[in-house]
Each structure stands twice: as C-alpha cells, then as structure tokens.
Enzyme design. Structure first.
Site, PDB file in Angstrom:
ATOM      1  CG  ASP A  11      -1.569  -0.926   0.926  1.00 29.02           C
ATOM      2  OD1 ASP A  11      -1.745  -2.384   0.222  1.00 29.02           O
ATOM      3  OD2 ASP A  11      -3.121  -0.691   2.115  1.00 29.02           O
ATOM      4  CG  ASP A 130     -13.527  -2.075   0.496  1.00 33.16           C
ATOM      5  OD1 ASP A 130     -12.434  -3.410   0.717  1.00 33.16           O
ATOM      6  OD2 ASP A 130     -13.507  -0.622  -0.707  1.00 33.16           O
TER       7      ASP A 130
END
Ligand SMILES: O=C(O)c1ccccc1NCC(=O)[C@H](O)[C@H](O)COP(=O)(O)O
Length: 241
Positions: A11, A130
């Site tokens: 990330d 998500d």
C-alpha cells in the site's frame, strides 16, 4: 482442490510502503520503498502482488508514476487498487500491465460506468467490497455506500468476475480475518472471492484455505508480513499443504 492464492500487499502513501489500521488516513506505519517491498515479495515466491495507491483512494493526490514503476518491475501478476474511478484512471491502471484492477468507490457511486467497464474488460475488473458490518464504504473507506448484498446482486447481474472482500474493522489489526463474512459472501455469489484484512498467523491462512471449496480464491496479506509474524515462504508453504 485448488490452493489458496496469496497476494502480499504493498500500500503506497506519499511514495512510501505503509500499513494503516482500519484503513484510516493518519494511522500509517511506514515500511520504506514500495519497489523494494514488492521485489522482496516476488523473490520470496509470490505469484501475485496487491498494489494500492492510497493517496488516489483518499483523494490526497496519487502515486501513479511510482505505481507504474513498481507494476512494470514485476514478473508476477499484479492486482491494482485505489482511486480507479473513471476512464482516465482505469486507462492509466491498465497501462501498467497489471493483471486486474480493483474498483471500489466507482461501484458505489457510478454503477453505470462500472457496468460498462465490466462489459468491456471482463475479468480484468474486480470489485472491492469494503464493509463495516454489511454497509459498504467508499472514498478511501470514509463514506457509506449502500448495502453489501444488494450491491453484490447488482454486480453479479452485470457479470462482475470477482470480489475482493474486506472487513474494515479487521484491516491492519492482526486480529484475524472475518471468516463468517467470507462464508456469507461466498454463499451469496458464484464468483470467486479474495479475502482481505486481518490475517495475523499461518493458522488464519489455513482457516481461509478451508473456504476454498466455498468460493474463496485468494487472500491478501499485509501487516502480518511487515510485522514479521511469519515469512511469505512460510505462508506459501502453509497454503500449499
Ligand atoms: O484497497 C483500497 O483501495 C484501500 C483504500 C483505503 C484504505 C485501504 C485500502 N486497502 C488496504 C488493503 O488492501 C490492505 O492492503 C489489505 O486489506 C491487507 O490488510 P492487512 O493484512 O490486515 O494488513
């Protein structure tokens, strides 16, 4: 039985490989060069890399050039995520040579566009589901975006090839994956599911592996690798058994 695919995560925030807690901006721990991290996972035997542009996801800029450099340096398959919401960002993502992209916010806010790109690009498009509870979150997981199962049914009807399912409450916490959520999503769709968030141990990976017959195809692993809870080699061995 096919083995669980493992996707080590890189990330990227402000040019650095970072881990967040619950995906919250400001909770970063930095782990240095994204390219070095990605090359390390590749040389440890990874077949996939999960590469996220967090600035693009949060709307705080982007790391597009760096993401392209990292993706371009990989011999393995790359799943690209973060801020892919329109034709320009999708074109830039696909131009990196990644195997597939993961759409999140767009699936909640511009469903017509997502249906169009699913029709155009097939299994190069995955959708990230998500969730907090069963409520979807978009815009870098900061805004509510509707019901998980209603959205899943809509995307299924549009031919979405695959879902990346993250329990935000677990993400970056090393508290273990939400196996019940994974089971429930698998029961609601015939499409493969990639599990994301919370993996803390080899036992967690073995538990996710047991869900392969139900439809779980892969697991993204972030914090546990950076915190050295286990090595990627150990993880690959654990899911190969
Ligand atoms: O993927 C995104 O677009 C994203 C957006 C905003 C915050 C976080 C985002 N992704 C995080 C990840 O994909 C993590 O790498 C992954 O869930 C791994 O979690 P963990 O193993 O718990 O560190």
């Amino acid at each position: 039985m096919p083995k669980l695919e493992l996707l080590p995560a890189v990330d990227v925030r402000d040019g650095q490989a970072v881990r967040l807690v619950h995906g919250e901006s400001g909770s970063e721990t930095s782990y240095g060069s994204p390219l070095e991290a990605a090359l390390a996972w590749q040389s440890s035997g990874a077949e996939w890399l999960h590469l996220v542009d967090l600035d693009a996801a949060f709307g705080t800029g982007d790391n597009r050039a760096l993401i392209a450099e990292v993706a371009g340096a990989m011999d393995i398959k790359v799943e690209l995520s973060g801020g892919i919401r329109d034709d320009a960002s999708l074109a830039a993502a696909l131009a990196t040579g990644c195997r597939r992209v993961n759409l999140g916010t767009a699936a909640l806010e511009t469903p017509e566009w997502v249906a169009k790109v699913i029709a155009e690009h097939g299994d190069k498009i995955a959708v990230g589901l998500d969730v907090r509870g069963t409520t979807l979150r978009g815009r870098g997981w900061t805004r509510d975006g509707g019901d998980l199962y209603e959205t899943l049914a809509r995307l299924d009807s549009e031919g979405c090839a695959r879902y990346v399912v993250t329990d935000i409450a677990k993400d970056g916490t090393l508290q273990g994956p939400n196996l019940a959520l994974l089971r429930d999503v698998c029961a609601a769709t015939d499409k493969p599911v990639v599990a994301s968030g919370g993996v803390s141990s080899l036992a967690d990976l073995r538990a996710i592996s047991l869900l392969v017959p139900e439809g779980v195809e892969g697991a993204i692993v972030g914090k546990a690798l950076y915190a050295e809870a286990f090595t990627l080699e150990e993880a690959l061995k654990a899911v190969a058994a």
